[in-house]
Design a protein around this motif. Structure first.
Motif, PDB file in Angstrom:
ATOM      1  N   LEU A 192     -16.666 -36.965 -77.893  1.00 33.58           N
ATOM      2  CA  LEU A 192     -16.085 -38.125 -77.209  1.00 33.58           C
ATOM      3  C   LEU A 192     -14.630 -38.340 -77.613  1.00 33.58           C
ATOM      4  CD1 LEU A 192     -16.338 -40.765 -75.510  1.00 33.58           C
ATOM      5  CD2 LEU A 192     -17.063 -41.900 -77.614  1.00 33.58           C
ATOM      6  N   LYS A 193     -13.772 -38.511 -76.596  1.00 41.87           N
ATOM      7  CA  LYS A 193     -12.369 -38.878 -76.799  1.00 41.87           C
ATOM      8  C   LYS A 193     -12.018 -39.887 -75.708  1.00 41.87           C
ATOM      9  CE  LYS A 193      -9.183 -35.714 -77.900  1.00 41.87           C
ATOM     10  NZ  LYS A 193      -8.154 -34.649 -77.739  1.00 41.87           N
ATOM     11  N   ALA A 194     -11.873 -41.152 -76.102  1.00 41.35           N
ATOM     12  CA  ALA A 194     -11.608 -42.214 -75.116  1.00 41.35           C
ATOM     13  C   ALA A 194     -10.352 -42.974 -75.513  1.00 41.35           C
ATOM     14  CB  ALA A 194     -12.797 -43.175 -75.031  1.00 41.35           C
ATOM     15  N   LEU A 195      -9.497 -43.286 -74.528  1.00 36.64           N
ATOM     16  CA  LEU A 195      -8.255 -44.027 -74.754  1.00 36.64           C
ATOM     17  C   LEU A 195      -8.478 -45.510 -74.468  1.00 36.64           C
ATOM     18  CD1 LEU A 195      -5.091 -44.189 -75.101  1.00 36.64           C
ATOM     19  CD2 LEU A 195      -4.967 -43.888 -72.630  1.00 36.64           C
ATOM     20  N   ARG A 212     -10.621 -45.367 -71.001  1.00 36.07           N
ATOM     21  CA  ARG A 212     -10.719 -44.219 -70.087  1.00 36.07           C
ATOM     22  C   ARG A 212     -11.314 -43.061 -70.893  1.00 36.07           C
ATOM     23  NH1 ARG A 212      -8.169 -40.468 -66.290  1.00 36.07           N
ATOM     24  NH2 ARG A 212      -9.490 -38.661 -66.677  1.00 36.07           N
ATOM     25  N   ILE A 213     -12.436 -42.536 -70.435  1.00 38.02           N
ATOM     26  CA  ILE A 213     -13.086 -41.414 -71.119  1.00 38.02           C
ATOM     27  C   ILE A 213     -12.351 -40.130 -70.730  1.00 38.02           C
ATOM     28  CG2 ILE A 213     -15.268 -40.250 -71.613  1.00 38.02           C
ATOM     29  CD1 ILE A 213     -15.410 -43.216 -72.213  1.00 38.02           C
ATOM     30  N   MET A 214     -11.640 -39.538 -71.692  1.00 31.30           N
ATOM     31  CA  MET A 214     -10.922 -38.288 -71.454  1.00 31.30           C
ATOM     32  C   MET A 214     -11.861 -37.084 -71.601  1.00 31.30           C
ATOM     33  SD  MET A 214      -7.916 -39.248 -70.697  1.00 31.30           S
ATOM     34  CE  MET A 214      -6.661 -40.486 -70.922  1.00 31.30           C
ATOM     35  N   THR A 268      -7.738 -57.667 -84.365  1.00 26.78           N
ATOM     36  CA  THR A 268      -6.902 -56.509 -84.722  1.00 26.78           C
ATOM     37  C   THR A 268      -7.704 -55.209 -84.821  1.00 26.78           C
ATOM     38  OG1 THR A 268      -7.231 -57.069 -87.046  1.00 26.78           O
ATOM     39  CG2 THR A 268      -5.236 -57.908 -85.996  1.00 26.78           C
ATOM     40  N   ASP A 269      -9.021 -55.269 -84.600  1.00 21.27           N
ATOM     41  CA  ASP A 269      -9.860 -54.087 -84.810  1.00 21.27           C
ATOM     42  C   ASP A 269      -9.846 -53.090 -83.661  1.00 21.27           C
ATOM     43  OD1 ASP A 269     -10.613 -54.777 -87.326  1.00 21.27           O
ATOM     44  OD2 ASP A 269     -12.473 -55.767 -86.746  1.00 21.27           O
ATOM     45  N   ILE A 270      -9.378 -53.516 -82.486  1.00 18.83           N
ATOM     46  CA  ILE A 270      -9.359 -52.581 -81.347  1.00 18.83           C
ATOM     47  C   ILE A 270      -7.948 -52.588 -80.751  1.00 18.83           C
ATOM     48  CG2 ILE A 270     -10.333 -54.333 -79.783  1.00 18.83           C
ATOM     49  CD1 ILE A 270     -11.797 -51.891 -78.404  1.00 18.83           C
ATOM     50  N   ALA A 271      -7.123 -51.665 -81.225  1.00 15.52           N
ATOM     51  CA  ALA A 271      -5.710 -51.648 -80.846  1.00 15.52           C
ATOM     52  C   ALA A 271      -5.497 -50.847 -79.570  1.00 15.52           C
ATOM     53  CB  ALA A 271      -4.887 -51.031 -81.977  1.00 15.52           C
ATOM     54  N   VAL A 272      -4.609 -51.349 -78.719  1.00 16.82           N
ATOM     55  CA  VAL A 272      -4.258 -50.623 -77.496  1.00 16.82           C
ATOM     56  C   VAL A 272      -3.550 -49.325 -77.866  1.00 16.82           C
ATOM     57  CG1 VAL A 272      -2.809 -50.684 -75.442  1.00 16.82           C
ATOM     58  CG2 VAL A 272      -4.167 -52.677 -76.063  1.00 16.82           C
ATOM     59  N   GLY A 273      -3.959 -48.223 -77.233  1.00 15.55           N
ATOM     60  CA  GLY A 273      -3.394 -46.914 -77.548  1.00 15.55           C
ATOM     61  C   GLY A 273      -4.229 -46.131 -78.549  1.00 15.55           C
ATOM     62  N   ASP A 274      -5.251 -46.796 -79.117  1.00 13.45           N
ATOM     63  CA  ASP A 274      -6.127 -46.139 -80.098  1.00 13.45           C
ATOM     64  C   ASP A 274      -7.098 -45.177 -79.389  1.00 13.45           C
ATOM     65  OD1 ASP A 274      -7.216 -45.492 -82.502  1.00 13.45           O
ATOM     66  OD2 ASP A 274      -7.812 -47.528 -83.059  1.00 13.45           O
ATOM     67  N   THR A 275      -7.641 -44.238 -80.156  1.00 13.01           N
ATOM     68  CA  THR A 275      -8.628 -43.290 -79.632  1.00 13.01           C
ATOM     69  C   THR A 275     -10.006 -43.640 -80.197  1.00 13.01           C
ATOM     70  OG1 THR A 275      -6.954 -41.548 -79.536  1.00 13.01           O
ATOM     71  CG2 THR A 275      -9.251 -40.849 -79.443  1.00 13.01           C
ATOM     72  N   ILE A 276     -11.013 -43.736 -79.315  1.00 10.27           N
ATOM     73  CA  ILE A 276     -12.399 -44.009 -79.711  1.00 10.27           C
ATOM     74  C   ILE A 276     -13.166 -42.682 -79.689  1.00 10.27           C
ATOM     75  CG2 ILE A 276     -14.530 -45.252 -79.114  1.00 10.27           C
ATOM     76  CD1 ILE A 276     -12.463 -47.263 -79.734  1.00 10.27           C
ATOM     77  N   THR A 277     -13.954 -42.422 -80.740  1.00 16.24           N
ATOM     78  CA  THR A 277     -14.766 -41.201 -80.782  1.00 16.24           C
ATOM     79  C   THR A 277     -16.101 -41.511 -81.467  1.00 16.24           C
ATOM     80  OG1 THR A 277     -14.726 -38.844 -81.336  1.00 16.24           O
ATOM     81  CG2 THR A 277     -13.829 -40.370 -82.982  1.00 16.24           C
TER      82      THR A 277
END
Length: 598
Positions: A192-195, A212-214, A268-277
């Motif tokens: 998983l790599k999500a923006l 967005r799921i990349m 502050t735990d979910i920053a814009v531009g971060d990657t979720i995996t």
């Protein structure tokens, strides 16, 4: 199914009809019922509807049955058009495969149109030119198409002509989206790599992220981690975005867009531009190329009621999640008490944030005059950054002051060219290029000091060109300037909130105008009040607020003149003593007067 997904944004200059086209697409896809139709459906804030501008990028998942009998999923992102919110555009385009470039058929290409196209080209997106407002009497689609091909170098042989007001051409636009915007790559088997390209705070669910799921896929119940903070959370819920009808889903696959609920309490735990995996099968590299927004203008924001300082802190924390460009830190002012130094992307951004804080959180606020960040080179060789004029070191410790510059692109009708050049010269602009786009439209490129455009430059440009000029800018670094600190003294005391850093050649004119404005605002006292503008210890302008007259001789109905003189001398002595120890309360309007000085 993923082969039938189309992820696209709508980009345009302000007021070219993005939100109206978005409304038309929602209606044409049957995504909203007739009774739910309102103007600017995608604009969810009251302030957006009142001002007629888009501030926050909004997403919607639509279903469209095309003429080839296939059913397509459209993930639509409506973006802002004003230059202050261009960071919203850049992060939205990172999540798309294509864009609709909307251009007004009567106005043609504007400065922000060019800027947005460059962002789209950098991301290698498919661009569909859309000529809007073809129903207007002044519309000239062939001329606008020619402009787009000449200036932007885009192929307009398949440009779509529409009128969002009448609905003409919307069907053709939907078909063009299915045929010309490529589907996302299907990468379900990868980790998983999500923006995270947007986030906001919900009073019931906490911090939510729009992702967005990349690559890979995400399911409800999965343990995921944010790559910047390296913290793990459980996925509590997944939804498809929609301005009215959000729908829950159990899984999001590669190419899809959805809302992620991790039950986060901290903003502050979910920053814009971060990657979720995934925690148990993480991806090796985070998503690159995402630039955080940098503040351009700084101003102090203070609560009128000093007891509400903590309320203001909480409000700013919640708003920052919804607006990642916002930066703030505590500061105190002798005149205004405790507040925050807040960073904004421009003056409109500042107005919008202040109004949102007041409306959404019930605060009464006052803002100090906006400033930019200066680089100060000290005599000992150190370099410091100064946001607030009151932080400037003593003059004898300063070797030089550098101010930030921007490269401004201005498109204006040629009949107003003289007015615009005079305005730019008055703002210390340096001409870099002048190019005729057509017989009666000129593109000017100037480098300008940032502090010259943050006050009223945009308003002046619009008034000088009867509203026809368009303006866009980008930061280009620092240059040394002949800058000084201008202080305002009221009854001998410096008012720190009214200090400004200004070009020395304009200091006398600015100081004179400032003290004249202050004289009208500060109420009369029982003693004379001197209002002075000073550079260091040198006073360059002065006005005096006359004392209130009290007729102390009224009780003398006759007798010797010495009785009257004695009373007048006693009054004079009292006023002299008051002048030495008296304090002047400065009304709040005085701090806004700085904004109104030409």
């Amino acid at each position: 199914m993923q082969a039938n997904i189309r992820n696209f944004s709508i980009i345009a200059h302000i007021d070219h009809g993005k939100s109206t086209i978005a409304d038309c697409l929602l209606q044409a896809c049957g995504s909203i019922a007739q009774r739910e139709i309102t103007a600017q459906i995608m604009d969810t804030m009251d302030i957006e509807k009142e001002r007629g501008i888009t501030i926050k990028a909004q997403s919607a998942r639509l279903t469209y049955k095309a003429k080839d009998s296939k059913e397509y999923i459209f993930n639509l992102i409506d973006t802002p058009g004003h230059v202050d919110f261009s960071y919203e555009v850049s992060r939205s385009l990172k999540s798309c495969e294509g864009v609709l470039l909307v251009v007004d058929a009567s106005q043609g290409i504007q400065a922000q149109t060019i800027a947005n196209v460059y962002i789209a080209l950098e991301n290698n997106l498919e661009i569909i030119p859309v000529i809007n407002k073809i129903d207007l009497p002044a519309a000239n689609p062939p001329k606008v198409i020619e402009e787009i091909e000449e200036i932007l170098g885009l192929d307009c042989s398949h440009a779509v002509l529409v009128s969002a007001k009448t609905g003409e051409g919307i069907e053709s636009l939907l078909e063009a989206i299915t045929k010309r915007i490529p589907p996302p790559k299907i990468e379900d088997s990868k980790p998983l790599k999500a923006l995270v390209y947007d986030s906001w705070f919900d009073n019931y669910l906490g911090a939510l992220g729009l992702i967005r799921i990349m690559e890979g896929q995400i399911q409800k119940g999965d343990m995921v981690m944010t790559m910047s903070a390296d913290k793990s959370y459980q996925v509590l819920g997944l939804e498809y975005p929609h301005p009215i009808h959000k729908s829950a889903t159990q899984i999001l696959k590669s190419g899809e867009i959805g809302i992620l609920n991790l039950g986060l309490k901290s903003v502050t735990d979910i920053a814009v531009g971060d990657t979720i995996t995934l925690s148990n099968n993480p991806t090796s590299e985070p998503i690159e190329g995402f630039m955080p927004a940098k503040p351009f203008v700084f101003a102090g924001i203070y609560p009128l009621d000093t007891n509400r300082f903590e309320d203001l802190r909480d409000a700013l924390k919640k708003l920052k999640l919804n607006d990642c460009a916002l930066q703030f830190e505590p500061e105190s002012s002798i005149a205004l008490g405790f507040g925050f130094r807040v960073g904004f992307l421009g003056l409109l951004h500042m107005e919008v944030v202040k109004e949102r804080l007041e409306r959404e959180f019930g605060l009464d606020l006052i803002a100090s005059a906006p400033t930019v960040v200066y680089e100060v080179c000290l005599t000992d060789g150190n370099i410091i950054q100064v946001q607030n004029p009151s932080e400037l070191p003593p003059e004898q410790r300063i070797a030089s002051i550098k101010e930030p510059f921007v490269r401004a692109s201005i498109i204006t009708p040629s009949e107003f060219l003289g007015n615009v050049i005079v305005l730019l010269n008055n703002k210390r602009g340096i001409q870099e290029n002048m190019e005729y786009l057509s017989q009666n439209r000129v593109l000017l490129t100037y480098s300008l000091p940032s502090n010259e455009i943050i006050m009223d430059f945009y308003d002046k440009l619009k008034s000088q060109t009867k509203g026809y000029a368009s303006f866009d800018y980008e930061p280009i670094g620092y240059k040394e300037g002949n800058l000084i600190k201008l202080d305002v003294r009221v009854a001998g005391e410096i008012v720190d909130a009214l200090s400004v850093i200004i070009d020395k050649s304009k200091s006398y004119e600015r100081g004179k105008a400032l003290v004249a404005q202050m004289k009208e605002i500060i109420p009369r006292q029982l003693f004379e009040v001197a209002i002075q503008a000073s550079i260091g210890n040198k006073v360059i302008a002065r006005e005096t607020v006359k004392s209130m007259g009290k007729n102390v001789t009224a009780k003398c109905y006759g007798g010797d003149i010495t009785r009257k003189r004695k009373l007048l001398e006693k009054q004079k002595e009292g006023k002299r003593r008051l002048k030495a120890i008296g304090k002047v309360e400065i009304p709040q309007e005085a701090f806004l007067a700085v904004l109104k000085i030409d």
